[in-house]
Design a protein around this motif. Sequence first.
Motif, mmCIF file in Angstrom:
data_model
loop_
_atom_site.group_PDB
_atom_site.id
_atom_site.type_symbol
_atom_site.label_atom_id
_atom_site.label_comp_id
_atom_site.label_asym_id
_atom_site.label_seq_id
_atom_site.Cartn_x
_atom_site.Cartn_y
_atom_site.Cartn_z
ATOM 1 N N THR A 87 0.849 -1.200 0.000
ATOM 2 C CA THR A 87 0.000 0.000 0.000
ATOM 3 C C THR A 87 0.878 1.240 0.000
ATOM 4 O O THR A 87 2.019 1.214 0.464
ATOM 5 C CB THR A 87 -0.897 0.085 1.270
ATOM 6 O OG1 THR A 87 -0.052 0.186 2.412
ATOM 7 C CG2 THR A 87 -1.812 -1.090 1.413
ATOM 8 N N ASN A 89 0.012 5.595 0.655
ATOM 9 C CA ASN A 89 -0.942 6.703 0.757
ATOM 10 C C ASN A 89 -0.154 7.970 1.084
ATOM 11 O O ASN A 89 1.078 7.950 1.036
ATOM 12 C CB ASN A 89 -2.037 6.392 1.799
ATOM 13 C CG ASN A 89 -1.453 6.113 3.172
ATOM 14 O OD1 ASN A 89 -0.562 6.845 3.627
ATOM 15 N ND2 ASN A 89 -1.913 5.057 3.822
ATOM 16 N N ARG A 90 -0.827 9.029 1.383
ATOM 17 C CA ARG A 90 -0.118 10.297 1.617
ATOM 18 C C ARG A 90 0.853 10.232 2.792
ATOM 19 O O ARG A 90 1.816 10.976 2.854
ATOM 20 C CB ARG A 90 -1.132 11.417 1.918
ATOM 21 C CG ARG A 90 -2.054 11.717 0.759
ATOM 22 C CD ARG A 90 -3.180 12.623 1.190
ATOM 23 N NE ARG A 90 -2.648 13.850 1.805
ATOM 24 C CZ ARG A 90 -3.286 15.010 1.825
ATOM 25 N NH1 ARG A 90 -4.469 15.111 1.259
ATOM 26 N NH2 ARG A 90 -2.759 16.066 2.414
ATOM 27 N N HIS A 91 0.556 9.335 3.734
ATOM 28 C CA HIS A 91 1.289 9.362 5.001
ATOM 29 C C HIS A 91 2.354 8.287 5.161
ATOM 30 O O HIS A 91 3.336 8.473 5.859
ATOM 31 C CB HIS A 91 0.300 9.268 6.168
ATOM 32 C CG HIS A 91 -0.747 10.324 6.116
ATOM 33 N ND1 HIS A 91 -0.430 11.659 6.219
ATOM 34 C CD2 HIS A 91 -2.094 10.264 5.933
ATOM 35 C CE1 HIS A 91 -1.549 12.377 6.125
ATOM 36 N NE2 HIS A 91 -2.564 11.553 5.937
ATOM 37 N N SER A 93 3.972 4.152 3.491
ATOM 38 C CA SER A 93 3.931 3.081 2.502
ATOM 39 C C SER A 93 4.276 1.760 3.180
ATOM 40 O O SER A 93 5.207 1.688 3.985
ATOM 41 C CB SER A 93 4.935 3.377 1.383
ATOM 42 O OG SER A 93 4.999 2.289 0.487
ATOM 43 N N ASP A 126 3.888 15.079 2.911
ATOM 44 C CA ASP A 126 2.768 14.579 2.107
ATOM 45 C C ASP A 126 3.328 13.880 0.861
ATOM 46 O O ASP A 126 3.970 14.510 0.030
ATOM 47 C CB ASP A 126 1.881 15.766 1.725
ATOM 48 C CG ASP A 126 0.637 15.327 0.959
ATOM 49 O OD1 ASP A 126 0.610 14.185 0.437
ATOM 50 O OD2 ASP A 126 -0.297 16.127 0.891
ATOM 51 N N SER A 128 1.744 12.642 -1.630
ATOM 52 C CA SER A 128 0.848 12.590 -2.799
ATOM 53 C C SER A 128 1.522 13.093 -4.078
ATOM 54 O O SER A 128 1.102 12.735 -5.166
ATOM 55 C CB SER A 128 -0.460 13.343 -2.537
ATOM 56 O OG SER A 128 -0.198 14.608 -1.990
ATOM 57 N N MET A 131 3.210 9.589 -5.121
ATOM 58 C CA MET A 131 2.672 8.261 -4.827
ATOM 59 C C MET A 131 2.009 7.587 -6.016
ATOM 60 O O MET A 131 1.926 6.358 -6.064
ATOM 61 C CB MET A 131 1.729 8.290 -3.611
ATOM 62 C CG MET A 131 0.525 9.180 -3.773
ATOM 63 S SD MET A 131 -0.465 9.225 -2.261
ATOM 64 C CE MET A 131 -1.928 8.356 -2.841
ATOM 65 N N ASP A 132 1.570 8.381 -7.008
ATOM 66 C CA ASP A 132 0.941 7.761 -8.177
ATOM 67 C C ASP A 132 1.952 7.033 -9.066
ATOM 68 O O ASP A 132 1.570 6.248 -9.929
ATOM 69 C CB ASP A 132 0.190 8.819 -8.998
ATOM 70 C CG ASP A 132 -1.025 9.336 -8.234
ATOM 71 O OD1 ASP A 132 -1.481 8.625 -7.316
ATOM 72 O OD2 ASP A 132 -1.488 10.454 -8.538
#
Lengths: 246, 246
Positions: A87, A89-91, A93, A126, A128, A131-132
Amino acid sequence: MDNKDKSEYRIDYFLSAGECNAQSVIPLPMLVQRVIEVSTMHANSVDIGYSRLHGLGMAWVLSRISLEMTRYPGINENFSLVTWVETINRHFSERNIEVIDGEGKTIGYARTIWVAIDMGTRRGADMSVFMDDVVKSDRLCPIARQPKLPAVDEPDMVKVHQFQYCDIDFNRHVNSTRYVDAILNQWGVEFFDHNMVRRFDIAFMAETHYDDVIDVKLKNTENCSNVELTRNGKACCRARIAFENI
Amino acid sequence: MDNKDKSEYRIDYFLSAGECNAQSVIPLPMLVQRVIEVSTMHANSVDIGYSRLHGLGMAWVLSRISLEMTRYPGINENFSLVTWVETINRHFSERNIEVIDGEGKTIGYARTIWVAIDMGTRRGADMSVFMDDVVKSDRLCPIARQPKLPAVDEPDMVKVHQFQYCDIDFNRHVNSTRYVDAILNQWGVEFFDHNMVRRFDIAFMAETHYDDVIDVKLKNTENCSNVELTRNGKACCRARIAFENI
């Protein structure tokens, strides 16, 4: 090594005699180093590694590792680490690692949690912005998730330890593997002749620095040993070890 | 890596961020580990390595290293070590190592001396049973031979150090790289921001073991720093470091 599939990354190793511990297998701190290494190389290979984060004023920080081994590679053995991201996310991995022996047999797994920190504030950043770019995998990791690790309030034993120059990493704080050293050094060389680390959980809670003096507190319970490293009474690291008689 | 020529052996490395020291370059103890590793792999590849010697009741022991660097590999850099044997006789072998950066430029050299010990007596063994299998090279190593290292009788500073579980190697004595740690730990992290180890000479003189307490004695002279590690007053290791202001 064929790392064309971006969702996984594999490194093949050979364990030379000089790298081995007193039990003639890979030292746990070195295995932790390899876990960090394969994770770093995977991140680099999909351009979410040190260089890109450095440009963003961020750095990867390892927050937790849980490692479960059925056996450890020995002298002159080939072994491999394969990693994938479960996984992100912003916070944080979640990244997992499989340890495979020279015959292709699974001999262990690790679960890790990584966060990106802002180099200026030293706080969580952050993720984000990048992360993509991460290709996740639905490969399974059969070991239990990281447990909540307790404080050690009534230790059976406390050792005082001072970190020195060789313990310090490029972030100018204590290298994660040196915490593992400090934890294992609660026991003697003969203890490990008869007790294998079956599962090792560690949570890195606060940075420590050159010259810092820490207390290494040990509490044995029926099923495991809990260790807490504190500086001025504040936890910097907690760990839990489940030994198996060998 | 193409290691068809038996007189040389090369390993290519990538230095990840997590491996680096406070100065963001390869830690000297890790470079020593790599020097040992490439030597071990070369010996293994021509069947004079751990396995064959183990069968003969012998083991390789590193006796001396001299290392001279113009610079150290940094974060995310590729580098390579190439090794060859300069001499071998019944009593010892001289093995050299070149350190090459990612662009193929030489950035350092090491000279090492290895002896085979009899595992029973822990004394020097006769290497004539396997020395004819060694393919020597007449490749040159431009750094000076190992110097005689002096005792440190009137130290400027003495630190007491106790070896613990994680310092112990497969021979059940202290890992060579942990001596290097103990030596470098005479200085603080900021000293190394301004002083690079230009040349490092170390002689391993007596084995130390788990729980051993040693004195680490430092004497600075105009051109270099001499360090001696003693246990109960007896030398186990001597080193000399020439620093360069950076």
